[in-house]
Motif scaffolding. Sequence first.
Motif, mmCIF file in Angstrom:
data_model
loop_
_atom_site.group_PDB
_atom_site.id
_atom_site.type_symbol
_atom_site.label_atom_id
_atom_site.label_comp_id
_atom_site.label_asym_id
_atom_site.label_seq_id
_atom_site.Cartn_x
_atom_site.Cartn_y
_atom_site.Cartn_z
ATOM 1 N N SER A 324 73.615 74.417 -4.019
ATOM 2 C CA SER A 324 72.832 74.784 -2.832
ATOM 3 C C SER A 324 71.444 74.161 -2.861
ATOM 4 C CB SER A 324 72.717 76.313 -2.747
ATOM 5 O OG SER A 324 72.008 76.823 -3.878
ATOM 6 N N LEU A 325 71.009 73.720 -4.034
ATOM 7 C CA LEU A 325 69.682 73.109 -4.159
ATOM 8 C C LEU A 325 69.710 71.601 -3.977
ATOM 9 C CD1 LEU A 325 68.408 75.068 -7.308
ATOM 10 C CD2 LEU A 325 67.784 75.470 -4.923
ATOM 11 N N ALA A 327 70.716 69.526 -1.456
ATOM 12 C CA ALA A 327 70.164 69.006 -0.202
ATOM 13 C C ALA A 327 68.660 69.261 -0.116
ATOM 14 C CB ALA A 327 70.874 69.643 0.986
ATOM 15 N N LYS A 328 68.220 70.434 -0.537
ATOM 16 C CA LYS A 328 66.786 70.747 -0.505
ATOM 17 C C LYS A 328 66.004 69.787 -1.403
ATOM 18 C CE LYS A 328 67.473 75.692 0.400
ATOM 19 N NZ LYS A 328 67.289 77.067 -0.120
ATOM 20 N N SER A 329 66.574 69.444 -2.544
ATOM 21 C CA SER A 329 65.904 68.521 -3.457
ATOM 22 C C SER A 329 65.773 67.136 -2.832
ATOM 23 C CB SER A 329 66.693 68.415 -4.775
ATOM 24 O OG SER A 329 66.745 69.661 -5.430
ATOM 25 N N SER A 331 65.609 66.429 0.365
ATOM 26 C CA SER A 331 64.739 66.418 1.540
ATOM 27 C C SER A 331 63.299 66.812 1.228
ATOM 28 C CB SER A 331 65.297 67.360 2.608
ATOM 29 O OG SER A 331 65.325 68.692 2.131
ATOM 30 N N ALA A 332 63.047 67.242 -0.015
ATOM 31 C CA ALA A 332 61.700 67.695 -0.383
ATOM 32 C C ALA A 332 60.698 66.542 -0.327
ATOM 33 C CB ALA A 332 61.721 68.304 -1.779
ATOM 34 N N LEU A 337 61.137 69.758 -6.915
ATOM 35 C CA LEU A 337 62.360 70.548 -6.804
ATOM 36 C C LEU A 337 63.538 69.801 -7.428
ATOM 37 C CD1 LEU A 337 63.792 73.047 -5.823
ATOM 38 C CD2 LEU A 337 64.063 71.969 -3.565
ATOM 39 N N THR A 341 65.908 71.231 -10.288
ATOM 40 C CA THR A 341 67.355 71.269 -10.100
ATOM 41 C C THR A 341 68.059 70.511 -11.228
ATOM 42 O OG1 THR A 341 67.086 71.387 -7.690
ATOM 43 C CG2 THR A 341 69.228 70.659 -8.532
#
Length: 419
Positions: A324-325, A327-329, A331-332, A337, A341
């Motif tokens: 779950s992390l 995509a966030k990583s 796009s950060a 992040l 991760t």
Amino acid sequence: MGFVSKSALAAVLALGAAALTAAPAEAQKKKKEEAPKVQINDAFRAAAVAGETAAKAGDIATAKARLAEADAAATSDIEKFYAANLRLQVAQASKDNALLATAIDQMIANPNTPAEQQATLNYNRGILALNAKDKAGARQYFQRAKQLGYNDPEYDLRMASLELEGGNVDQGVSALDKAIQAKVAAGQPVPNDWYNLAISQLYKANKPAETAAWMRRQLKDYPTATNWRKALILFRDRADQGRALGGSARLDTFRLMRETGALTDQAEFGEYAQLAQDLGLPYETVAVIDQGRAAGKIPASATQYNALKTEAQAGIRAEGSLSSLDAKSRSAANGKLAAGTANAYLANGDAAKAAEFFQLALQKGGVDQDEVNTRLGIALAKSGRREEAKAAFAKVTGSPRNELAAFWTLWLDSPKTAG
């Protein structure tokens, strides 16, 4: 110890009086080719023969008495030379170092002692002086032996011992290094204890850089769990004294201790597990506790570890899937992040995913380059990408992580510990 000159006495005494005073008929025809005859007086010969016979029979008291008679009867340098050889035999048979020292002194001083024996004689005399705690005398004899051409790795080892006992650490370690280089050049293994000697002396002298260098040399030859433990604990404790290690680098030190089998007691497993939990890595906490139990280092009665593992397992359930992390990583705005991760994937045992996100963190920037390159190297190493891992470790430049990265590189190159 043995000397060529020792056999000279036996050979001469075995000839008997006639051979020493008159040449055989055949030899008379070749006078020009003959060496000068050795003249030995009867009183000396009788005492020397009796002394040698007694020494060989183990009758030391009689041998010493006949030796005294031989000394009294000796009037020429050649007789004194043979007396010194007899004294050498008696000293060796009786294990009398004082008598042995006297014999060697006489042989060194005698003009009939072959020149090629002088280096060995001086060297062995130096050993006797060293054993007698006469360091100044030992140094003199050793140096003389070297001047006379004595060339053996044991020489440098003796000089190293002499210098180190005298508190001359730099000179002693330098001499020990020469002894090691001679061993290597001769294709011989370097004793593990030689490395231990250098490391202990350099550590006591508060020479951290030199200590670390020698520990790495030792690990190249002897990458045992014991040596890894010693090296990493010394590194960790020294860094702690300088307040330079910190929790993050400490974690990566524990990780290397785990890989090399250097975790050996309950306290270390416990500290490692707690540190991983404090840094938000519950997967690693559980894995370390389980390993400690499997190794018999964390007993079932240690209830605090049950509580810690329960806490870590609750954290894993609350955290959910690491994916779950992802995509966030990506796009950060920076790589922080992604680095977190990646470290979570590394703790979870997914080295390939960890390497991917450590590389992403470096691309995005805004992270501790030395920390991320250290962990990228670990992830690549555990993924089997050895050369890439070594390249990542090579980019770690700040202290103390650069030294830690060097240890990881050494682990990679070690056939006994590399995965």
